[in-house]
Enzyme design. Structure first.
Site, PDB file in Angstrom:
ATOM      1  N   ARG A  77     -27.130 -48.054 -12.941  1.00 58.87           N
ATOM      2  CA  ARG A  77     -25.816 -47.390 -12.892  1.00 58.87           C
ATOM      3  C   ARG A  77     -25.933 -46.069 -12.121  1.00 58.87           C
ATOM      4  O   ARG A  77     -26.878 -45.296 -12.343  1.00 58.87           O
ATOM      5  CB  ARG A  77     -25.360 -47.127 -14.320  1.00 58.87           C
ATOM      6  CG  ARG A  77     -23.959 -46.601 -14.449  1.00 58.87           C
ATOM      7  CD  ARG A  77     -23.652 -46.300 -15.903  1.00 58.87           C
ATOM      8  NE  ARG A  77     -23.478 -47.498 -16.700  1.00 58.87           N
ATOM      9  CZ  ARG A  77     -23.603 -47.524 -18.033  1.00 58.87           C
ATOM     10  NH1 ARG A  77     -23.903 -46.436 -18.697  1.00 58.87           N
ATOM     11  NH2 ARG A  77     -23.430 -48.646 -18.693  1.00 58.87           N
ATOM     12  N   ARG A 104     -23.072 -38.064 -19.820  1.00 65.16           N
ATOM     13  CA  ARG A 104     -22.985 -39.142 -18.824  1.00 65.16           C
ATOM     14  C   ARG A 104     -22.080 -38.727 -17.660  1.00 65.16           C
ATOM     15  O   ARG A 104     -21.617 -37.602 -17.582  1.00 65.16           O
ATOM     16  CB  ARG A 104     -22.415 -40.401 -19.496  1.00 65.16           C
ATOM     17  CG  ARG A 104     -23.175 -40.838 -20.747  1.00 65.16           C
ATOM     18  CD  ARG A 104     -24.347 -41.692 -20.383  1.00 65.16           C
ATOM     19  NE  ARG A 104     -25.007 -42.254 -21.541  1.00 65.16           N
ATOM     20  CZ  ARG A 104     -24.700 -43.432 -22.098  1.00 65.16           C
ATOM     21  NH1 ARG A 104     -23.699 -44.146 -21.643  1.00 65.16           N
ATOM     22  NH2 ARG A 104     -25.395 -43.884 -23.121  1.00 65.16           N
ATOM     23  N   LYS A 116     -25.249 -40.564 -26.873  1.00 67.02           N
ATOM     24  CA  LYS A 116     -24.588 -40.316 -25.590  1.00 67.02           C
ATOM     25  C   LYS A 116     -23.467 -39.288 -25.727  1.00 67.02           C
ATOM     26  O   LYS A 116     -22.933 -39.086 -26.825  1.00 67.02           O
ATOM     27  CB  LYS A 116     -24.048 -41.620 -25.034  1.00 67.02           C
ATOM     28  CG  LYS A 116     -23.055 -42.337 -25.916  1.00 67.02           C
ATOM     29  CD  LYS A 116     -22.706 -43.672 -25.282  1.00 67.02           C
ATOM     30  CE  LYS A 116     -22.063 -44.612 -26.295  1.00 67.02           C
ATOM     31  NZ  LYS A 116     -21.933 -45.970 -25.801  1.00 67.02           N
ATOM     32  N   LYS A 147     -19.888 -37.812 -23.598  1.00 66.12           N
ATOM     33  CA  LYS A 147     -19.010 -38.112 -22.460  1.00 66.12           C
ATOM     34  C   LYS A 147     -17.959 -37.016 -22.255  1.00 66.12           C
ATOM     35  O   LYS A 147     -17.419 -36.495 -23.230  1.00 66.12           O
ATOM     36  CB  LYS A 147     -18.296 -39.449 -22.693  1.00 66.12           C
ATOM     37  CG  LYS A 147     -19.273 -40.594 -22.842  1.00 66.12           C
ATOM     38  CD  LYS A 147     -18.560 -41.896 -23.148  1.00 66.12           C
ATOM     39  CE  LYS A 147     -19.571 -43.028 -23.217  1.00 66.12           C
ATOM     40  NZ  LYS A 147     -18.954 -44.303 -23.560  1.00 66.12           N
ATOM     41  N   CYS A 187     -14.546 -55.271 -20.829  1.00 63.17           N
ATOM     42  CA  CYS A 187     -15.934 -54.846 -20.612  1.00 63.17           C
ATOM     43  C   CYS A 187     -16.734 -56.011 -20.037  1.00 63.17           C
ATOM     44  O   CYS A 187     -16.214 -57.109 -19.909  1.00 63.17           O
ATOM     45  CB  CYS A 187     -16.543 -54.392 -21.932  1.00 63.17           C
ATOM     46  SG  CYS A 187     -16.893 -55.782 -23.017  1.00 63.17           S
ATOM     47  N   CYS A 242     -24.635 -58.399 -21.095  1.00 69.20           N
ATOM     48  CA  CYS A 242     -24.735 -57.394 -22.155  1.00 69.20           C
ATOM     49  C   CYS A 242     -25.410 -57.980 -23.396  1.00 69.20           C
ATOM     50  O   CYS A 242     -24.947 -58.974 -23.956  1.00 69.20           O
ATOM     51  CB  CYS A 242     -23.362 -56.858 -22.515  1.00 69.20           C
ATOM     52  SG  CYS A 242     -23.475 -55.748 -23.918  1.00 69.20           S
ATOM     53  N   CYS A 275     -17.679 -56.817 -28.172  1.00 73.25           N
ATOM     54  CA  CYS A 275     -18.187 -56.404 -29.483  1.00 73.25           C
ATOM     55  C   CYS A 275     -17.500 -55.102 -29.857  1.00 73.25           C
ATOM     56  O   CYS A 275     -16.649 -54.611 -29.116  1.00 73.25           O
ATOM     57  CB  CYS A 275     -19.714 -56.212 -29.443  1.00 73.25           C
ATOM     58  SG  CYS A 275     -20.236 -54.653 -28.710  1.00 73.25           S
ATOM     59  N   CYS A 288     -16.613 -50.503 -25.105  1.00 74.16           N
ATOM     60  CA  CYS A 288     -16.831 -49.951 -23.761  1.00 74.16           C
ATOM     61  C   CYS A 288     -15.554 -49.875 -22.923  1.00 74.16           C
ATOM     62  O   CYS A 288     -15.430 -48.983 -22.089  1.00 74.16           O
ATOM     63  CB  CYS A 288     -17.889 -50.752 -23.018  1.00 74.16           C
ATOM     64  SG  CYS A 288     -19.492 -50.591 -23.787  1.00 74.16           S
TER      65      CYS A 288
HETATM   66  S1  SF4 Z   1     -18.154 -53.501 -25.596  1.00 79.39           S
HETATM   67 FE1  SF4 Z   1     -19.927 -54.503 -26.461  1.00 79.39          FE
HETATM   68  S2  SF4 Z   1     -19.990 -56.445 -25.365  1.00 79.39           S
HETATM   69 FE2  SF4 Z   1     -18.714 -55.098 -24.170  1.00 79.39          FE
HETATM   70  S3  SF4 Z   1     -20.077 -54.200 -22.683  1.00 79.39           S
HETATM   71 FE3  SF4 Z   1     -19.891 -52.774 -24.402  1.00 79.39          FE
HETATM   72  S4  SF4 Z   1     -21.618 -53.274 -25.692  1.00 79.39           S
HETATM   73 FE4  SF4 Z   1     -21.362 -54.998 -24.316  1.00 79.39          FE
END
Ligand code: SF4
Ligand SMILES: Cc1cc2nc3c(=O)[nH]c(=O)nc-3n(C[C@H](O)[C@H](O)[C@H](O)COP(=O)(O)O)c2cc1C
Length: 1431
Positions: free
Chosen positions: A905, A974, A1064, A1066, A1289, A1295, A1334, A1338
């Site tokens: 990244r 970040r 982290k 932000k 995400c 991931c 999940c 993100c």
């Molecule tokens: S929200 Fe969860 S599944 Fe989606 S990119 Fe972030 S860590 Fe991975």
């Protein structure tokens, strides 16, 4: 030079080689006869014309101090191929006579990894002759120098002009070939500026062609063909060229229009696309009578709309001799697609080949390899009977005919031949003997002595000798234990099997466990005396040749696995090539040869593909270990004889592992076998911990996966523990499923003497509906019950761990473990203190300022992974490890480690990317990544799929363009995001500057990044000036350590300290009225306050936002930032620094799930935290200043700013920059970047909603940009309001935390929702919808009006009620629902909204007003007030 005096080409080569102090000459007979005299004067050694032509060289001893010059012809060269692998790192020159005028041999041998030089005429020869000496002596590499002597006949070379001052071989100071100054190509053109076509010459006609070249056509002659320098070639090709033809001397037309030489250009498709090359073909030429005419027809063909891709000009050279025919077919077979493998076999072994089953026969039975094997066994039986008879019939008195003496002599030779390994020459002698015997027997068929033989067989093939082959398909790979393969291996007979696997990689990837193939290679290698090779004709022809020759020589079964992937018969060779490439490069189809007959252990296994196949190496490691063990305890002799299936292999491994573990541990207490099943690693870690603790108590413990259980052996085990977590809905994790399938239905297993217990890990709230309660810890309960039923005796009752307990599953575990020790009588054992588990804090502290063992880990090529600690540390360097979850199972079933790669990244404060930077990232994505770029939700760019060996180069390339990746991930501040604000240049500039300065201000100060990645030069740098670029860069990674007292230079982290931040951090900056950055979602959110003159006054500051949560863990929740008040621009650094210091010192460093600032601030309370901030800041926050934020979406299309420059926001679905057939956006952006670069104006900017802007386009260029964007559909915003306002995400496949699909699924779901919107006239209404795989959040789902958060594959939590401007959190509306439920729930809500909303009322606000969902006023109340039926 060609003045009639001087030496001929051959003598010149001898002259040059002799100038090196130590030299030796060899030659093959077929080399031009004139050489022989000169060579004999030099005591040159004659190569024997047999199957191993290089044996005399190898037997003579090769020496790195001696230049070995070999004069050889093409056919001898081809036969010598299998020995090439022994020649690496030696100064050897093969001067190959292009006797047959067929240049395709050079292309066919290009995978040898030897330099290849081609001298078609005197000019090239003079250069190459000298350069060949230079390359061989300075790099100590064997090289092939193809020389068209015929084309230079009658030309003389003045030896004085051959300036060579090399006298010695540089053994100590070897160079790489790239360090030498070489002329790779030469360009000829009458008018470079107007050339539209180009001929790439691999023929003898360069000089003639040049004479007749039209002005629109240029020609490049290839001097050095390997290493293949495509970049240089494209630099030479005039920019105006659109069509390329490779003209190759060959004896036949190209079979499919595709040949190895052409593939060199396809190696980089992007180059062709970039250069707008619209035609690339090959034309073969033979003896040309009228060169001009042929040239014209080649060029006309190239120019035509539908060129003949197999154009062949001229008359073939005489092909009467057997050798020429064989030679030509050898070359043809390098390039023929259909039954390529069969043809190569036939060509290699000619009449000595015996294929027992006709692979392509229409007769199904004959086709069948088992049938062939039956025939083979039958022939073996006949042969053995004949040999026995022959041994009894060596008395001449047994025969009553004249030839009796001859027959007896022949028979005794024949018996001898039957007992040894036959080389190619002995094979022909043996066949001669067999034939003669057969003829004598036939001539005397009425004599009693002959009748005895003929009654056993009267067919000649039973008397002669053949190389026996069977051809099979991958169908044998499904049930190996019962297949012909197993029979072949178990027979130990001298039979060779070629197994052609035509299944494309993508199909395998998607196959279910049931129809998964077994790895035949690994299976076969588990037996001692089997030759195994894995080959792919389209990846390496030479490796294929070597494998086939080695297999046929091997005295015992040989299995050659050959890859030829295609979807249908109509597939083009190019597609097959690409498929092969993917499979080989991804490591799915490694190229290797395993020859257990090799004397040196290190030579038994050779890996021929570039991707290191760790798992195969591991296999060999294991083999070594096993053989050592076998010496100590014959019990685990690795070659279980006559094993019946791969189950035995598994048993062998399991036994050996246990024995090995015990050997290491030297324990003698009662045994305790612990088996685990785990998806996410909790159960695995717990089982291992239990194993260690058992060992510490004197038990003989072993820990393995439930996958390794051998059911029939379970009854013999004494004490067994099962530790399993719960996956899916009450399911066993993947690695326990096979075990469960075996025990769930059997009653035959008697476990009466087994003592057992089970510990389960689960979550009583994972499926919170009452009717789903039975899913809680279901597998553990099921296993326990089943074992009891099979008469096993519980040591202690079932133990259950619940994520909901105060200490998670540990709560239940501690109690259960204590009673286990009690029951086993070891509770009182004195146990040393257990080593503490390493936490992230320990890792940071012990890392020497983020160095860890990253350098060493990178150098370790035995695995694609980094160790656990380095995986954490590299996050701070901007990348982290992932594995391709799509193929995780497939690889596991093949015994392979997951396919590890890294996500890299960039740090990109403010999201600005210059065109130069874009081009570098674009090509890195293609060369080192998965071919796509991902614009992230923090407005930066990620590359996915970078493998370990490419990381350093990737980071250096990024830094070479004055970007970096420092602190892009990890427990630090970040990337800083800024609202994109295209319409106001002045304001945006001021705010971006602050973002940039904040990013720099809070960067880690360690020099580790610079030291590991940037220091010094690197072989792979594309430009030697790279280091000077980052050395002269003012910002970015720290280059200099700090000088402290005592004159020591050290790393210092004045702000962050050695443990950096707890988690982290932000910082996002919004510019009213735009909130595309979601200012309330970050640890520090700043809303820029602008005065009436468009000057930045300062910021309203919000503290403590954060999105991460864990499902069902109510202690985790999303939170929006709390308002602290207004801060002037000049004070903003100090204010943020105060927050960071507080978080550094008060953040929870014990529990990472509670470590974000949002929990620190709530635990401390907002007023207290604010007060402490003010104390550190040294000022009191001023009251918040008024502002208005209207939305958190992007606005697509063109905007003109106040300076007259134009900006366009483009829609990039979920930020994935990719080329698809419909949307070639990646190519379009590359072209756009090139234009901007050319103009020196304009750049790109990324948004936190994962879209992209092209900025600063002046009116003069506007039309051109618009036209290009149109062409590549970059201006396409004709989507529903919902789609334009949505984001997802990454989730699967990369991931590691994803529980459900996101980026790949959201577009599909939206299409279905759009049908509903259409029905209610809502197509153009903007609704903020977000999806994640999940609870980590993100893509900031908790701030969406409608969100779906993945819980398990295909199952999501539905959340509603976020506000349109991103200020209010949403709330759970329905847990754990699948697509049909999602659609049926939202449909009536949309309908209601369409009918009852106020003017301009957004969906989220409407749902709140209507009472569908309660508003979430603060993060900590997120889990409260859920609507009925939500869970
Ligand atoms: S929200 Fe969860 S599944 Fe989606 S990119 Fe972030 S860590 Fe991975
Ligand atoms: C996708 C998923 C599904 C789950 N389903 C269940 C379930 O049905 N029943 C249960 O008791 N726990 C369930 N859990 C909770 C896990 O079993 C629990 O968190 C466990 O500690 C995970 O261990 P592991 O890392 O070894 O897989 C589930 C967890 C996940 C991630």
């Amino acid at each position: 030079m060609s003045d009639g005096t001087g030496a001929n080409a051959l003598d010149s080569l001898i002259y040059l080689s002799k100038s090196v102090e130590n030299h030796k000459f060899y030659y093959s007979t077929a080399t031009k006869s004139q050489t022989i005299d000169s060579l004999e004067n030099e005591n040159a050694i004659h190569l024997i014309n047999n199957n191993d032509p290089l044996s005399s060289i190898i037997n003579n001893g090769l020496d790195e101090n001696t230049l070995t010059t070999i004069f050889i012809d093409e056919w001898t060269l081809l036969r010598a191929l299998p020995q090439f692998y022994t020649l690496t790192n030696l100064p050897i020159i093969f001067n190959v006579d292009l006797n047959f005028q067929d240049y395709s041999i050079a292309a066919a041998l290009k995978d040898l990894a030897f330099p290849i030089l081609i001298s078609s005429d005197l000019d090239a020869f003079v250069r190459n002759a000298q350069k060949s000496i230079e390359i061989a002596t300075q790099t100590s590499t064997p090289l092939l120098h193809f020389i068209n002597y015929k084309n230079m006949e009658n030309k003389k070379i003045n030896l004085k002009e051959l300036n060579l001052d090399i006298k010695k071989i540089e053994v100590e100071e070897k160079k790489t070939i790239h360090e030498l100054h070489l002329d790779y190509f030469k360009l000829y053109s009458k008018n470079v500026g107007s050339a539209e076509n180009i001929i790439i010459n691999l023929s003898a006609y360069a000089n003639e062609f040049i004479n007749y070249l039209p002005t629109d056509t240029a020609l490049i002659d290839i001097y050095i063909y390997r290493p293949w320098n495509l970049d240089l070639l494209f630099e030479l090709i005039p920019k105006t060229v659109k069509k390329i033809v490779v003209v190759q001397n060959s004896n036949s037309e190209s079979t499919f229009g595709i040949e190895p030489a052409l593939l060199d250009f396809f190696a980089d498709f992007n180059k062709l696309v970039e250069r707008n090359i619209d035609q690339l073909i090959i034309s073969n030429v033979s003896q040309l009578i009228n060169v001009n005419e042929s040239l014209q027809s080649i060029i006309n063909n190239l120019k035509s709309d539908k060129p003949n891709e197999r154009l062949f000009s001229g008359t073939p050279y005489a092909t009467d001799s057997e050798n020429v025919k064989l030679y030509i077919s050898a070359i043809e077979n390098a390039i023929n697609l259909e039954d390529a493998y069969l043809k190569v076999l036939k060509q290699l072994f000619g009449s000595n080949l015996n294929i027992f089953n006709e692979f392509n026969s229409a007769n199904v039975q004959e086709n069948n390899p088992e049938y062939g094997f039956g025939r083979f066994l039958n022939s073996q039986h006949i042969r053995e009977t004949l040999v026995t008879l022959a041994k009894q019939s060596l008395d001449i008195n047994s025969y009553d005919f004249d030839a009796a003496t001859d027959l007896v002599k022949l028979l005794s030779k024949w018996i001898q031949f039957n007992s040894v390994e036959l080389s190619e020459e002995t094979l022909s002698t043996a066949n001669e003997v067999g034939k003669n015997i057969y003829e004598i027997l036939l001539q005397n068929k009425n004599s009693e002595g002959a009748k005895k033989f003929l009654s056993i067989s009267n067919e000649i093939q039973d008397y002669t000798f053949k190389l026996n082959w069977l051809i099979g398909s991958d169908a044998w790979s499904y049930d190996l234990g019962n297949s012909g393969i197993h029979q072949v291996i178990a027979s130990k007979k001298n039979i060779n099997v070629l197994l052609i696997d035509s299944e494309p990689y993508d199909k395998i990837k998607n196959s279910t466990a049931k129809d998964r193939k077994k790895d035949v290679g690994l299976y076969a290698m588990n037996y001692a005396n089997v030759y195994v090779a894995s080959v792919a004709v389209y990846a390496s022809y030479t490796q294929l040749l070597s494998a086939l020759i080695e297999a046929s020589k091997f005295n015992g079964p040989s299995i050659v696995l050959a890859y030829l992937p295609y979807h249908s018969e109509n597939e083009t060779p190019l597609e097959i090539l690409k498929e092969t490439k993917i499979a080989v490069e991804s490591g799915y189809w490694p190229l290797y040869r395993y020859d257990p007959s090799k004397e040196k252990e290190t030579e038994i296994f050779s890996l021929d593909s570039s991707v290191i196949r760790n798992e195969l190496q591991k296999f060999l490691d294991r083999e070594n270990k096993l053989s050592l063990l076998a010496q100590k305890s014959p019990d685990f002799a690795r070659n279980l004889k006559d094993s019946a299936s791969d189950l035995l292999t598994k048993k062998q491994n399991a036994r050996a592992k246990r024995a090995f573990d015990q050997l290491l541990e030297g324990l003698s207490g009662p045994p305790l076998h612990i088996y685990y099943a785990s998806d996410g690693g909790n159960a695995t870690a717990l089982a291992k911990k239990l194993g260690n603790r058992a060992a510490a108590r004197g038990l003989k413990s072993s820990v393995s996966s439930m996958d390794d259980i051998i059911i029939e052996e379970l009854p013999n085990e004494e004490n067994v523990i099962f530790v399993t977590s719960t996956a899916g809905q009450g399911e066993l994790p993947q690695d326990g499923k096979a075990f469960w399938d075996q025990i769930k239905s059997t009653l035959d297993l008697d476990l009466a003497s087994v003592n057992f217990s089970v510990f389960g890990l689960g979550d009583s709230q994972y499926w919170p509906r009452k009717e789903d309660a039975h899913y809680y810890n279901k597998p553990a309960k099921d296993i326990f019950k089943r074992l009891e039923l099979l008469s096993a005796k519980p040591i202690i009752p079932l133990g259950l761990g619940d994520d909901q307990d105060a200490d998670g599953f540990q709560t239940g575990y501690k109690e259960w473990e204590a009673s286990l020790w009690e029951a086993l009588g070891v509770s009182g054992a004195a146990v040393a203190d257990e080593p503490k588990e390493l936490t992230n804090e320990d890792m940071k502290l012990g890392s020497n300022y983020l160095r860890g063992t990253i350098k060493e880990g990178l150098a370790d090529q035995s695995t694609g992974a980094l160790c656990a600690v380095d995986q954490q540390l590299t996050k701070f360097h901007g990348f982290y490890m992932q594995d391709d979850r799509d193929i995780r199972e497939t690889r596991k079933s093949q015994g392979l480690e997951p396919y590890y790669s890294f996500m890299v990244r960039c740090r990109l404060p403010g999201g600005k990317v210059t065109p130069e930077q874009w081009l570098v990232l674009d090509s890195l994505a293609d060369n080192n990544g998965v071919g796509t770029l991902k614009i992230t939700t923090r407005a930066t760019i990620q590359l996915h799929g970078v493998i370990k060996k490419d990381i350093k180069h990737t980071l250096r390339a990024i830094n070479s363009t004055l970007l970096d990746t420092v602190a892009a991930c990890g427990d630090v501040n970040r990337n800083v995001t800024v609202a994109s604000l295209p319409g106001n240049a002045k304001v945006h500039k001021q705010v971006s500057q602050v973002a940039h300065d904040i990013s720099e201000f809070f960067l880690p100060r360690t020099t580790a990044y610079h030291e590991i990645w940037l220091q010094g030069n690197d072989d792979r740098d594309l430009d030697p000036s790279w280091p000077s670029k980052w050395e002269n860069r003012k910002e970015g990674p720290n280059k200099k350590k700090t000088l402290i007292a005592g004159n020591a230079l050290v790393d210092v982290e004045p702000l962050l300290g050695q443990t950096y931040l707890p988690r982290k951090f932000k910082i996002n900056i919004a510019i009213p009225p735009y909130n595309d950055v979601d200012v309330w979602s970050s640890d520090v959110g700043l809303i820029a306050i602008i005065d009436k003159d468009q000057n930045l006054k300062g910021f309203n500051m919000y503290v403590g936002g954060g999105m991460g949560t864990t499902h069902n863990n109510k202690k985790t929740y999303p939170r929006t930032g709390s308002s602290f008040g207004f801060v002037k621009t000049e004070d903003i650094f100090k204010a943020i620094e105060a927050v960071i210091i507080l978080q550094r010192d008060h953040g929870d460093r014990q529990n990472r799930k509670h470590a974000r600032l949002k929990y620190t601030i709530d635990d401390m309370t907002v007023p207290v935290f604010k007060k402490k901030t003010e104390e550190l800041f040294g000022k009191v926050f001023e009251p918040e200043q008024p502002f208005e934020i209207t939305s958190n979406i992007d606005y697509f299309g063109w905007v003109k700013d106040e300076t007259g420059l134009n900006h366009c926001t483009m829609y990039i679905e979920n930020g994935r920059v990719v080329d698809t057939a419909d949307l070639p956006q990646k190519t379009g952006l590359r072209k756009l970047a090139r234009l901007l670069k050319e103009w020196g104006s304009g750049h790109f900017r990324l948004t936190a909603n994962q879209h992209l802007l092209v900025d600063n386009i002046d009116d003069t260029h506007l039309d051109e940009v618009k036209e290009l964007m149109k062409k590549y559909k970059l201006d396409n915003t004709n989507f529903s309001g919902l789609r334009l306002s949505s984001s997802a995400c990454v989730a699967f496949p990369s991931c590691g935390l994803a529980m459900a699909e996101s980026e790949r699924y959201l577009p599909v779901l939206i299409t279905k929702i759009e049908d509903i919107l259409e029905e209610y006239g809502l197509r153009h209404d903007s609704i903020i919808m977000r999806m994640t795989g999940c609870g980590n959040g993100c893509s900031r789902p908790w701030l969406a009006e409608l969100a779906l958060v993945g819980k398990a594959p295909g199952t999501y939590n539905l959340l509603l009620g976020g506000s349109y401007n991103g200020e209010r959190l949403n709330k759970l509306y329905r847990a754990s629902i699948k697509e049909d439920e999602i659609l049926s729930i939202i449909k009536p809500l949309f309908k209601k909204w369409s009918l009852e909303r106020y003017d301009g009322e957004h969906f989220g606000d409407f749902l709140i007003r209507d009472g569908v969902i309660k508003p979430t006023t603060e993060g900590k109340y997120f889990h409260d007030d859920l609507p009925e039926g939500a869970l």
